[in-house]
Design a protein around this motif. Sequence first.
Motif, mmCIF file in Angstrom:
data_model
loop_
_atom_site.group_PDB
_atom_site.id
_atom_site.type_symbol
_atom_site.label_atom_id
_atom_site.label_comp_id
_atom_site.label_asym_id
_atom_site.label_seq_id
_atom_site.Cartn_x
_atom_site.Cartn_y
_atom_site.Cartn_z
ATOM 1 N N GLU A 81 0.832 -1.191 0.000
ATOM 2 C CA GLU A 81 0.000 0.000 0.000
ATOM 3 C C GLU A 81 0.872 1.248 0.000
ATOM 4 O O GLU A 81 1.887 1.297 0.701
ATOM 5 C CB GLU A 81 -0.920 0.015 1.225
ATOM 6 N N GLU A 82 0.499 2.236 -0.793
ATOM 7 C CA GLU A 82 1.234 3.495 -0.792
ATOM 8 C C GLU A 82 1.011 4.208 0.544
ATOM 9 O O GLU A 82 -0.105 4.217 1.068
ATOM 10 C CB GLU A 82 0.765 4.388 -1.941
ATOM 11 N N PRO A 83 2.053 4.817 1.107
ATOM 12 C CA PRO A 83 1.935 5.469 2.417
ATOM 13 C C PRO A 83 1.321 6.867 2.317
ATOM 14 O O PRO A 83 1.899 7.866 2.762
ATOM 15 C CB PRO A 83 3.388 5.515 2.900
ATOM 16 N N ARG A 84 0.133 6.933 1.748
ATOM 17 C CA ARG A 84 -0.617 8.183 1.599
ATOM 18 C C ARG A 84 -1.928 7.835 0.896
ATOM 19 O O ARG A 84 -2.072 6.736 0.361
ATOM 20 C CB ARG A 84 0.155 9.213 0.769
ATOM 21 N N LEU A 85 -2.857 8.764 0.890
ATOM 22 C CA LEU A 85 -4.078 8.633 0.104
ATOM 23 C C LEU A 85 -3.963 9.533 -1.121
ATOM 24 O O LEU A 85 -3.222 10.517 -1.114
ATOM 25 C CB LEU A 85 -5.302 9.030 0.938
ATOM 26 N N THR A 86 -4.710 9.205 -2.161
ATOM 27 C CA THR A 86 -4.598 9.918 -3.436
ATOM 28 C C THR A 86 -5.988 10.242 -3.979
ATOM 29 O O THR A 86 -6.924 9.447 -3.842
ATOM 30 C CB THR A 86 -3.841 9.054 -4.468
ATOM 31 N N ASP A 128 3.417 8.843 6.865
ATOM 32 C CA ASP A 128 3.182 8.894 5.421
ATOM 33 C C ASP A 128 4.257 9.741 4.752
ATOM 34 O O ASP A 128 4.784 10.687 5.352
ATOM 35 C CB ASP A 128 1.805 9.489 5.115
ATOM 36 N N GLY A 129 4.583 9.409 3.512
ATOM 37 C CA GLY A 129 5.584 10.157 2.766
ATOM 38 C C GLY A 129 5.720 9.586 1.363
ATOM 39 O O GLY A 129 4.952 8.724 0.942
ATOM 40 N N THR A 130 6.710 10.075 0.628
ATOM 41 C CA THR A 130 7.039 9.534 -0.689
ATOM 42 C C THR A 130 8.536 9.326 -0.783
ATOM 43 O O THR A 130 9.321 10.034 -0.143
ATOM 44 C CB THR A 130 6.615 10.490 -1.825
ATOM 45 N N GLY A 131 8.936 8.347 -1.582
ATOM 46 C CA GLY A 131 10.353 8.146 -1.855
ATOM 47 C C GLY A 131 10.810 9.052 -2.982
ATOM 48 O O GLY A 131 10.052 9.871 -3.517
ATOM 49 N N TRP A 132 12.057 8.895 -3.393
ATOM 50 C CA TRP A 132 12.622 9.705 -4.470
ATOM 51 C C TRP A 132 11.910 9.382 -5.778
ATOM 52 O O TRP A 132 11.757 8.220 -6.149
ATOM 53 C CB TRP A 132 14.111 9.434 -4.618
ATOM 54 N N HIS A 133 11.468 10.413 -6.489
ATOM 55 C CA HIS A 133 10.751 10.209 -7.742
ATOM 56 C C HIS A 133 10.733 11.504 -8.541
ATOM 57 O O HIS A 133 11.050 12.581 -8.021
ATOM 58 C CB HIS A 133 9.310 9.764 -7.474
ATOM 59 N N ALA A 134 10.355 11.402 -9.805
ATOM 60 C CA ALA A 134 10.017 12.545 -10.655
ATOM 61 C C ALA A 134 8.564 12.386 -11.071
ATOM 62 O O ALA A 134 8.012 11.287 -11.039
ATOM 63 C CB ALA A 134 10.922 12.620 -11.880
ATOM 64 N N ASP A 135 7.926 13.472 -11.431
ATOM 65 C CA ASP A 135 6.502 13.435 -11.772
ATOM 66 C C ASP A 135 6.312 12.973 -13.211
ATOM 67 O O ASP A 135 6.921 13.520 -14.132
ATOM 68 C CB ASP A 135 5.882 14.819 -11.585
ATOM 69 N N TYR A 188 16.322 15.830 -11.972
ATOM 70 C CA TYR A 188 16.257 15.818 -10.506
ATOM 71 C C TYR A 188 15.107 14.936 -10.037
ATOM 72 O O TYR A 188 14.173 14.649 -10.786
ATOM 73 C CB TYR A 188 16.073 17.241 -9.952
ATOM 74 N N GLN A 189 15.191 14.518 -8.787
ATOM 75 C CA GLN A 189 14.117 13.797 -8.114
ATOM 76 C C GLN A 189 13.758 14.545 -6.833
ATOM 77 O O GLN A 189 14.578 15.286 -6.288
ATOM 78 C CB GLN A 189 14.553 12.372 -7.765
ATOM 79 N N HIS A 190 12.539 14.316 -6.339
ATOM 80 C CA HIS A 190 12.130 14.967 -5.101
ATOM 81 C C HIS A 190 11.382 13.974 -4.221
ATOM 82 O O HIS A 190 10.964 12.910 -4.662
ATOM 83 C CB HIS A 190 11.256 16.201 -5.389
ATOM 84 N N MET A 191 11.211 14.334 -2.953
ATOM 85 C CA MET A 191 10.519 13.456 -2.022
ATOM 86 C C MET A 191 9.997 14.250 -0.826
ATOM 87 O O MET A 191 10.485 15.345 -0.531
ATOM 88 C CB MET A 191 11.451 12.341 -1.519
ATOM 89 N N VAL A 192 9.007 13.673 -0.147
ATOM 90 C CA VAL A 192 8.546 14.148 1.158
ATOM 91 C C VAL A 192 8.818 12.994 2.119
ATOM 92 O O VAL A 192 8.094 11.986 2.101
ATOM 93 C CB VAL A 192 7.051 14.503 1.145
ATOM 94 N N PRO A 193 9.874 13.083 2.928
ATOM 95 C CA PRO A 193 10.256 11.925 3.745
ATOM 96 C C PRO A 193 9.325 11.710 4.941
ATOM 97 O O PRO A 193 8.733 12.654 5.465
ATOM 98 C CB PRO A 193 11.665 12.295 4.218
ATOM 99 N N LYS A 194 9.196 10.450 5.325
ATOM 100 C CA LYS A 194 8.573 10.153 6.607
ATOM 101 C C LYS A 194 9.446 10.751 7.712
ATOM 102 O O LYS A 194 10.622 11.055 7.487
ATOM 103 C CB LYS A 194 8.440 8.640 6.795
ATOM 104 N N GLN A 195 8.883 10.902 8.903
ATOM 105 C CA GLN A 195 9.659 11.486 9.982
ATOM 106 C C GLN A 195 9.270 10.864 11.316
ATOM 107 O O GLN A 195 8.161 10.333 11.473
ATOM 108 C CB GLN A 195 9.464 13.003 10.039
ATOM 109 N N LYS A 196 10.202 10.907 12.282
ATOM 110 C CA LYS A 196 9.925 10.354 13.610
ATOM 111 C C LYS A 196 9.042 11.275 14.437
ATOM 112 O O LYS A 196 8.225 10.820 15.232
ATOM 113 C CB LYS A 196 11.246 10.097 14.338
ATOM 114 N N GLN A 197 9.213 12.580 14.249
ATOM 115 C CA GLN A 197 8.438 13.538 15.024
ATOM 116 C C GLN A 197 6.971 13.489 14.615
ATOM 117 O O GLN A 197 6.660 13.558 13.424
ATOM 118 C CB GLN A 197 8.986 14.946 14.817
ATOM 119 N N PRO A 198 6.044 13.364 15.557
ATOM 120 C CA PRO A 198 4.623 13.301 15.206
ATOM 121 C C PRO A 198 4.192 14.533 14.412
ATOM 122 O O PRO A 198 4.663 15.644 14.641
ATOM 123 C CB PRO A 198 3.922 13.243 16.571
#
Length: 214
Positions: A81-86, A128-135, A188-198
């Motif tokens: 499952e992707e770690p987000r909703l779309t 939730d987040g995204t890995g490295w990718h291009a659109d 280039y690639q971009h991402m929104v990383p998961k994080q430990k901080q709530p």
Amino acid sequence: MMSEPTLFPAGGAEPDRTRTGGLDVVADPDFSTATRIHLDATSWVDYVQGWLAGDDVLMRLLMEQAVWEQRSRWMYTRTVEEPRLTAEYPVIADAPQPVLMYLADTLSAHYRRPYTRLWMNWYRDNNDGTGWHADRPANKLDEAIIPVLSLGVTRRFLIRPVPGGASRALVVHGGDLVVMGGRCQRDYQHMVPKQKQPAGPRLSLNFSGPNPVP
């Protein structure tokens, strides 16, 4: 937890409720806070802080009215499952929320190109987040300009060259706009990383033009 509402931009401009569907939402047509970051000679990022006022109002509307899906994808040896909703609108003009067409028109007027499609991600929390990718399909074009509007809590947005190496980080707040231009999607690639901080929920609204002709 939602982000704090921002002051209306452009010298206290009032919402045009006929274009926003009655919402108290204002996008800065002058992009007065824009900072252009040159990644190299052919790739750039515009970071526009506080571009949208009333982002919390828009976020609540989309969370309630958009059709959100939990999607999955094949990774290596299994489906995950992707770690987000779309949610997406292949034709923004057909969206039941007029405010989305207002945003697309404002972006189109500034960057002088049509924005006709919308892809939205809902990051429910810090897990939730995204890995490295291009659109896609913008990464098939020689050049593209892809705006990404953030709603909700503050998250990091990272960008790095395709071969890898050091990344550049932007701390993006609700109402901020990040626009990737030039050869950014190719090189280039971009991402929104998961994080430990709530963290609470964040939405990203990704605008693009018509699909390129194969």
